[in-house]
Design a protein around this motif. Structure first.
Motif, short mmCIF file in Angstrom:
data_model
loop_
_atom_site.label_atom_id
_atom_site.label_comp_id
_atom_site.label_asym_id
_atom_site.label_seq_id
_atom_site.Cartn_x
_atom_site.Cartn_y
_atom_site.Cartn_z
N PHE A 270 4.91 -1.83 -4.48
CA PHE A 270 5.55 -3.00 -3.87
C PHE A 270 6.28 -2.57 -2.60
N ALA A 271 6.86 -3.57 -1.92
CA ALA A 271 7.59 -3.24 -0.68
C ALA A 271 9.02 -3.77 -0.73
N ASN A 272 9.88 -3.16 0.08
CA ASN A 272 11.26 -3.64 0.26
C ASN A 272 11.30 -4.45 1.54
N ILE A 273 11.89 -5.65 1.48
CA ILE A 273 11.93 -6.48 2.69
C ILE A 273 13.35 -7.04 2.90
N GLY A 274 13.58 -7.53 4.13
CA GLY A 274 14.88 -8.13 4.43
C GLY A 274 14.73 -9.55 4.98
N GLY A 275 13.51 -10.08 5.00
CA GLY A 275 13.31 -11.43 5.53
C GLY A 275 11.83 -11.74 5.65
N VAL A 290 6.84 -7.64 -3.89
CA VAL A 290 8.11 -7.22 -3.30
C VAL A 290 9.00 -6.73 -4.43
N GLY A 291 9.42 -5.47 -4.34
CA GLY A 291 10.28 -4.92 -5.38
C GLY A 291 11.75 -5.08 -5.06
N LEU A 292 12.04 -5.40 -3.80
CA LEU A 292 13.43 -5.60 -3.37
C LEU A 292 13.45 -6.48 -2.13
N PHE A 293 14.00 -7.68 -2.28
CA PHE A 293 14.27 -8.55 -1.12
C PHE A 293 15.77 -8.46 -0.90
N ARG A 294 16.17 -7.77 0.20
CA ARG A 294 17.60 -7.59 0.48
C ARG A 294 18.12 -8.88 1.12
N THR A 295 18.57 -9.82 0.31
CA THR A 295 18.92 -11.14 0.86
C THR A 295 20.17 -11.11 1.73
N GLU A 296 20.97 -10.05 1.63
CA GLU A 296 22.19 -10.05 2.44
C GLU A 296 21.87 -10.10 3.94
N VAL A 327 7.88 -11.25 -6.55
CA VAL A 327 8.86 -10.97 -5.50
C VAL A 327 10.23 -10.88 -6.18
N VAL A 328 10.85 -9.72 -6.09
CA VAL A 328 12.16 -9.53 -6.71
C VAL A 328 13.24 -9.82 -5.68
N VAL A 329 13.99 -10.87 -5.92
CA VAL A 329 15.03 -11.27 -4.97
C VAL A 329 16.37 -10.72 -5.44
N ARG A 330 16.95 -9.85 -4.65
CA ARG A 330 18.26 -9.29 -5.04
C ARG A 330 19.37 -10.22 -4.56
N THR A 331 20.31 -10.51 -5.45
CA THR A 331 21.41 -11.39 -5.04
C THR A 331 22.33 -10.64 -4.08
N LEU A 332 23.12 -11.40 -3.37
CA LEU A 332 23.94 -10.92 -2.26
C LEU A 332 24.62 -9.57 -2.54
N ASP A 333 24.18 -8.54 -1.79
CA ASP A 333 24.76 -7.20 -1.96
C ASP A 333 25.69 -6.94 -0.79
N CYS A 501 13.43 1.40 -5.96
CA CYS A 501 13.36 0.82 -4.62
C CYS A 501 14.21 1.58 -3.61
N GLY A 502 14.75 2.74 -4.01
CA GLY A 502 15.46 3.58 -3.03
C GLY A 502 14.46 4.20 -2.07
#
Ligand code: PEP
Ligand code: MG
Length: 575
Positions: A270-275, A290-296, A327-333, A501-502
């Motif tokens: 998967f991929a890490n995305i920010g938008g 998507v393994g990490l959607f950095r929603t912040e 798609v894994v959406v991470r809550t506000l970090d 996802c690091g």
């Protein structure tokens, strides 16, 4: 001159320096020139503002289309607005310098917009604050560099280049980035990797030694920056760039392939995305989800928080890009090096150990619930969105979040809105507490994703953004590796999926270890997906396990990385 730093994002960029500095907009030394004097300064600044912004709006129309140009046009209508202008003039009449008058009038307007509670009106606050900043820059005659209108082949050099600035760059014109401060896992570097822009960080003296327009070479593979190179050096790096680009091209054959190891066993990549843009890049590079959607990143660099509707639109679009895959959406970090001005959080002495991420969300249920509702609704169509909580340190945080999630579902049900009833709730394992509690946490979560960027930082008590600690803050430290083993084993025992996802998940030296430990899902930067797929194909389980046995018997980071370097060099890999 040559500088050695941390290789933050691979590739070789060759171009011309543009110096980036956060403008100092402090007006406390500005002298009051009387009513007429201040109004003359104000009118001059407004005239230049209109001229500059009209030009930018026309350029934006050509380059980015109407949406972007309209934002700039809204700023022009603001400085024409009689109510806004009257307020500024009144404040000057009352004895304020033009800078203070502009600032106070903008703040007052923003407050009026905020008090309406109407999301469409509140979105205008960003426009008024942008106009304020531009006017202050003109009044104070501060030299600024407009990150959106840099010429082609720009190498942006700064003491610091925040992630929020990288987010607004016209990346087609950026050859490379050189923020002096930062580390491999600071968020500027993560963004550069996502877009495939070479970046070197963690080095001193470049900013003071170059002028705008000087030629600069940035080698993001070896962490080197060369300023004002001679012809021979330039030719060497041009050749290096060429061979890097050819290798990149050769990766294209992996785009539509499955991720298989040398035994033919499939793995999730998967991929890490920010938008949305990164989602498109990730999809084009063959990411399977998507393994990490950095929603912040949706919350940074703006005066108001994104509304439920705005978040719903963005999550829906990303869900659509990857459907039916997850798609894994991470809550506000929020917190650490991710500052969200719109939240108006007080400064803390230890922001990385502070009031952040899940701690903030549980305490501010309105912000948290707005986001949860948006995710639940966006998952209604394809049922492919999952929710992931960051910075978890205890079981009760997860239970509290689950309770809030259930309340959100009840609200949506009562309103008759569509949502995904079966949404999964997972956690980031990125604190030592979560590692020690891994078994108990499997009982309250649907999946884990290991965040080695923070796990290394907190396990080793070493700031991930401090270049001086780059060697210490290593995911290859035996304490971190023992943590990975424990977490993956706990997941296996409870039959819960464990991803990682690091940034270390894309490191060729880490890949055989993760394969041998039985990791279920790799999630890496969009630009690393194909390289990781190629790397996984090179390992059969027997060799990966033998190597990992040896690695886990070693007791220092240096012994482990030396061993891995040698092992990857000498043992010919399968592909
Ligand atoms: C991590 O900590 O490893 C992670 C993936 O999250 P972030 O880099 O956004 O803190
Ligand atoms: Mg983290």
């Amino acid at each position: 001159m040559r500088f050695k730093g941390v290789a933050g994002s691979p590739g070789v960029g060759i171009g011309f320096a543009a110096l980036f500095e956060e403008p100092n907009l402090d007006w406390k030394d500005a002298e009051y020139l009387g009513i007429e004097g201040e109004k003359n300064r104000l009118n001059e600044a407004i005239a230049t503002f209109k001229e500059d912004v009209t030009k930018l709006a026309n350029q934006a129309l050509e380059k980015h289309g109407k949406g972007h140009s309209d934002i700039l046009k809204r700023q022009i209508s603001l400085v024409r607005d009689p109510f806004f202008l009257q307020q500024i003039n009144d404040l000057i009449d009352g004895g304020k310098v033009a800078e203070a008058a502009v600032n106070d009038a903008a703040e007052a307007c923003a407050e009026i917009y905020r008090s309406t509670g109407d999301e469409r009106i509140m979105e205008r606050i960003t426009d008024i604050m942008d106009a304020r900043t531009r006017l202050l820059t003109l009044l104070l005659k501060v030299e600024t560099l407009d990150p959106e209108s840099l010429p082609p082949q720009t190498v942006l050099v700064g003491k610091d280049i925040p992630a929020s600035t990288i987010a607004v760059l016209n990346l087609a014109n950026i050859a490379a980035l050189v923020p002096e401060s930062g580390g491999f896992t600071s968020h500027g570097a993560i963004m550069a990797r996502a877009f495939g822009i070479p970046l070197v960080t963690g080095l001193k003296g470049v900013f003071d030694s170059v002028k705008n327009g000087d030629r600069v070479i940035v080698d993001g593979n070896d962490g080197e920056v060369v300023t004002a190179p001679d012809e021979e050096t330039l030719a060497t790096y041009m050749a290096k760039r060429q061979s890097y680009l050819e290798d990149q091209k050769s990766l294209n054959k992996f785009i539509n392939l499955k991720t298989l190891d040398a035994d033919g066993q499939a793995h999730l990549l998967f991929a890490n995305i920010g938008g949305i843009n990164e989602a498109k890049v990730a999809k084009a590079n063959g990411a399977e989800g998507v393994g990490l959607f950095r929603t912040e990143f949706l919350f940074l660099d703006r005066a108001t928080l994104p509304s439920e509707e705005e978040q719903f639109r963005i999550y829906s679009e990303v869900a659509g890009i990857f459907a039916p895959n997850e798609v894994v959406v991470r809550t506000l970090d929020v917190g650490g090096d991710k500052n969200v001005p719109a939240l108006k959080l007080p400064k803390e002495d230890n922001p990385f150990l502070g009031y952040r991420a899940i701690r903030y969300c549980l305490n501010e249920p309105e912000v948290f619930m707005t986001q949860l509702r948006a995710i639940l609704r966006a998952g209604a169509k394809d049922k492919n969105l999952s929710i992931m909580l960051p910075f978890v340190t205890s079981v009760d945080e997860v239970s509290a979040a689950r309770k809030i999630l259930e309340t959100c579902k009840d609200e949506l049900k009562a309103k008759g809105q569509a949502y995904d009833e079966g949404v999964k709730l997972g956690i980031m394992v990125e604190t030592p507490a979560a590692v020690f509690m891994a078994e108990e946490l499997t009982q309250v979560t649907d999946f884990f994703s290991i965040g080695t960027n923070d796990l290394a930082q907190y396990t080793l008590a070493a700031d991930r953004g401090n270049a001086k600690l780059a060697k210490l803050c290593s995911p290859f430290h035996p304490a971190v590796l023992k943590g990975l083993k424990k977490v993956i084993e706990a997941g296996k025992k409870a039959k819960k999926l464990v991803g990682l996802c690091g940034e270390s998940g894309a490191n060729p030296q880490m890949i055989p270890i993760l394969l041998a430990l039985g990791l279920d899902e790799f999630s890496v930067s969009p630009s690393s997906v194909l390289r990781v797929r190629r790397e996984i194909a090179r390992w059969d389980m027997e060799r990966a396990k033998a190597l990992t046995r040896d690695v886990l018997s070693l007791t220092t980071t240096e012994a482990i990385t030396d061993y891995l370097k040698e092992a990857l060099k000498t043992a010919p890999r399968t592909a």
